[in-house]
Design a protein around this motif. Structure first.
Motif, short mmCIF file in Angstrom:
data_model
loop_
_atom_site.label_atom_id
_atom_site.label_comp_id
_atom_site.label_asym_id
_atom_site.label_seq_id
_atom_site.Cartn_x
_atom_site.Cartn_y
_atom_site.Cartn_z
N ASP A 29 0.87 -1.18 0.00
CA ASP A 29 0.00 0.00 0.00
C ASP A 29 0.90 1.23 0.00
OD1 ASP A 29 -2.02 1.84 0.24
OD2 ASP A 29 -2.44 1.41 2.35
N ILE A 30 0.93 1.96 -1.12
CA ILE A 30 1.83 3.11 -1.25
C ILE A 30 1.32 4.28 -0.43
CG2 ILE A 30 2.86 4.76 -2.87
CD1 ILE A 30 2.48 2.66 -5.06
N VAL A 31 2.20 4.83 0.41
CA VAL A 31 1.83 5.99 1.21
C VAL A 31 2.62 7.24 0.81
CG1 VAL A 31 1.07 4.63 3.18
CG2 VAL A 31 3.47 5.32 3.03
N GLN A 32 3.71 7.07 0.05
CA GLN A 32 4.48 8.24 -0.38
C GLN A 32 5.42 7.86 -1.52
OE1 GLN A 32 7.75 9.97 2.04
NE2 GLN A 32 6.51 11.82 2.10
N VAL A 33 5.61 8.80 -2.46
CA VAL A 33 6.60 8.65 -3.52
C VAL A 33 7.45 9.92 -3.53
CG1 VAL A 33 7.04 8.27 -5.97
CG2 VAL A 33 4.99 7.28 -4.89
N VAL A 34 8.77 9.75 -3.49
CA VAL A 34 9.70 10.88 -3.52
C VAL A 34 10.65 10.68 -4.70
CG1 VAL A 34 11.54 12.10 -2.32
CG2 VAL A 34 9.58 11.25 -1.04
N VAL A 35 10.75 11.68 -5.56
CA VAL A 35 11.68 11.64 -6.68
C VAL A 35 13.03 12.18 -6.21
CG1 VAL A 35 12.16 12.42 -9.02
CG2 VAL A 35 9.80 11.95 -8.33
N LEU A 36 14.04 11.33 -6.21
CA LEU A 36 15.38 11.73 -5.78
C LEU A 36 16.20 12.32 -6.92
CD1 LEU A 36 16.38 8.69 -3.54
CD2 LEU A 36 15.55 10.92 -2.79
N GLU A 37 15.94 11.86 -8.15
CA GLU A 37 16.78 12.29 -9.27
C GLU A 37 16.06 12.05 -10.59
OE1 GLU A 37 20.54 10.14 -11.27
OE2 GLU A 37 20.92 10.82 -9.23
N ARG A 38 16.24 12.98 -11.51
CA ARG A 38 15.79 12.81 -12.89
C ARG A 38 16.91 13.31 -13.78
NH1 ARG A 38 9.75 15.09 -13.69
NH2 ARG A 38 9.97 13.84 -15.60
N VAL A 49 6.00 2.26 1.50
CA VAL A 49 4.81 1.41 1.40
C VAL A 49 4.55 0.71 2.72
CG1 VAL A 49 5.28 1.01 -1.05
CG2 VAL A 49 6.05 -0.67 0.63
N VAL A 50 3.27 0.42 2.94
CA VAL A 50 2.89 -0.46 4.04
C VAL A 50 2.90 -1.87 3.49
CG1 VAL A 50 1.08 -1.09 5.67
CG2 VAL A 50 1.47 1.32 5.12
N TRP A 51 3.67 -2.74 4.15
CA TRP A 51 3.87 -4.10 3.64
C TRP A 51 3.40 -5.10 4.68
CZ3 TRP A 51 4.53 -6.34 -0.79
CH2 TRP A 51 5.02 -7.65 -0.86
N PRO A 52 2.56 -6.08 4.27
CA PRO A 52 2.11 -7.10 5.22
C PRO A 52 3.30 -7.88 5.77
CG PRO A 52 0.84 -7.18 3.18
CD PRO A 52 2.00 -6.27 2.92
N GLY A 53 3.42 -7.93 7.08
CA GLY A 53 4.58 -8.55 7.70
C GLY A 53 4.78 -10.00 7.35
N ALA A 54 3.66 -10.71 7.07
CA ALA A 54 3.77 -12.13 6.78
C ALA A 54 4.15 -12.41 5.33
CB ALA A 54 2.45 -12.83 7.11
N SER A 55 4.09 -11.42 4.47
CA SER A 55 4.37 -11.63 3.05
C SER A 55 5.87 -11.60 2.77
CB SER A 55 3.67 -10.55 2.21
OG SER A 55 2.27 -10.59 2.40
N ARG A 56 6.29 -12.34 1.79
CA ARG A 56 7.70 -12.40 1.42
C ARG A 56 8.02 -11.28 0.43
NH1 ARG A 56 10.41 -16.93 2.76
NH2 ARG A 56 11.83 -16.68 1.01
N VAL A 57 9.11 -10.57 0.70
CA VAL A 57 9.51 -9.45 -0.14
C VAL A 57 9.90 -9.92 -1.54
CG1 VAL A 57 11.16 -7.55 -0.35
CG2 VAL A 57 10.21 -8.12 1.88
N GLU A 58 10.31 -11.19 -1.67
CA GLU A 58 10.72 -11.70 -2.97
C GLU A 58 9.63 -11.55 -4.02
OE1 GLU A 58 11.17 -13.17 -0.16
OE2 GLU A 58 13.32 -13.61 0.05
N ARG A 59 8.37 -11.65 -3.60
CA ARG A 59 7.26 -11.48 -4.53
C ARG A 59 7.25 -10.07 -5.11
NH1 ARG A 59 0.87 -11.62 -2.77
NH2 ARG A 59 -0.02 -11.26 -4.85
#
Length: 235
Positions: A29-38, A49-59
């Motif tokens: 669940d995206i809560v913020q996007v910051v552009v560092l460089e263009r 992002v809010v990430w479900p703790g039980a989910s694997r980041v590999e996905r």
């Protein structure tokens, strides 16, 4: 939990939307996007992002890697709320409002602002330039944030200039000197088995340097007392 995901992507219409959709499909669940460089047709973006703790980041990583031209530079746990406009000014106001604890306030707040794990104010000997060996090894910790490991692993702090660097163990550091008393602020992102943070971007180093310079002006001569030996009353 909150994650920070740094992505380098083609700077063209539609690619950002693809990344956002992929994050959503993966469960983030995206809560913020910051552009560092263009630059040069490429962009570097940080997604919080809010990430479900039980989910694997590999996905999540597999989904992003399937987008043409997209590269994941790092995924790591974000400490605190996403960065908002005015946080730096608010921090400096707190430093100015209570200068006696100003250095501690700065050291405690910076990791949250830069999505880092910990920070320390380290002191290097004033004669570091004439010494042989590493300045980092000669540094002493004057103030530490609450998540700092004991003892903290410090990088090569000298020469005293703002920069990012990565240690032999993969730990990422950002360093900014106060410009007096050999005092340097060191911020760290630690490697873990599950997550791999991105190195500090030049915009993050610039931000840190600005905070440190402003704090040095506010605190002034108080910084000269940091790390100084205690005064012993004569008998």
């Amino acid at each position: 939990m909150l994650l920070r995901v740094r992505v380098t992507l083609p700077d063209r219409p539609g690619t950002l939307g693809q990344v956002a959709r992929t994050l959503g499909v993966s469960g983030a669940d995206i809560v913020q996007v910051v552009v560092l460089e263009r630059l040069g047709g490429r962009a570097v973006d940080d997604f919080t992002v809010v990430w479900p703790g039980a989910s694997r980041v590999e996905r999540l990583l597999a989904g992003l890697a399937a987008i043409p031209g997209v590269r994941v530079d790092g995924v790591w746990r974000a400490i605190g709320a996403p960065t908002t406009t005015g946080q730096d000014a608010e921090l400096l106001a707190q430093v100015a409002g209570n200068p006696a604890d100003g250095l501690a306030t700065l050291v405690d707040a910076v990791p949250g602002l830069l999505a880092a794990d910990w920070s320390v104010a380290a002191v290097v000997p004033l004669d570091w330039a004439s010494r042989t060996g590493g300045g980092g090894g000669d540094a002493t910790v004057a103030q530490a944030s609450w998540r700092v490991p004991v003892p903290p692993s410090l990088p090569e702090i000298t020469p005293l200039r703002a920069r990012a660097m990565t240690g032999a163990d993969g730990t990422h550091y950002a360093i900014a000197p106060f410009g007096r008393a050999g005092l340097v602020l060191v911020v760290s992102r630690d490697q873990t088995e599950a997550l791999s943070p991105a190195a500090f971007h030049s915009t993050e180093v610039d931000r840190l340097a600005q905070l440190v310079r402003a704090s040095a002006v506010i605190l002034g001569d108080r910084l000269d007392l940091v790390g100084a030996p205690p005064v012993v009353a004569g008998g």
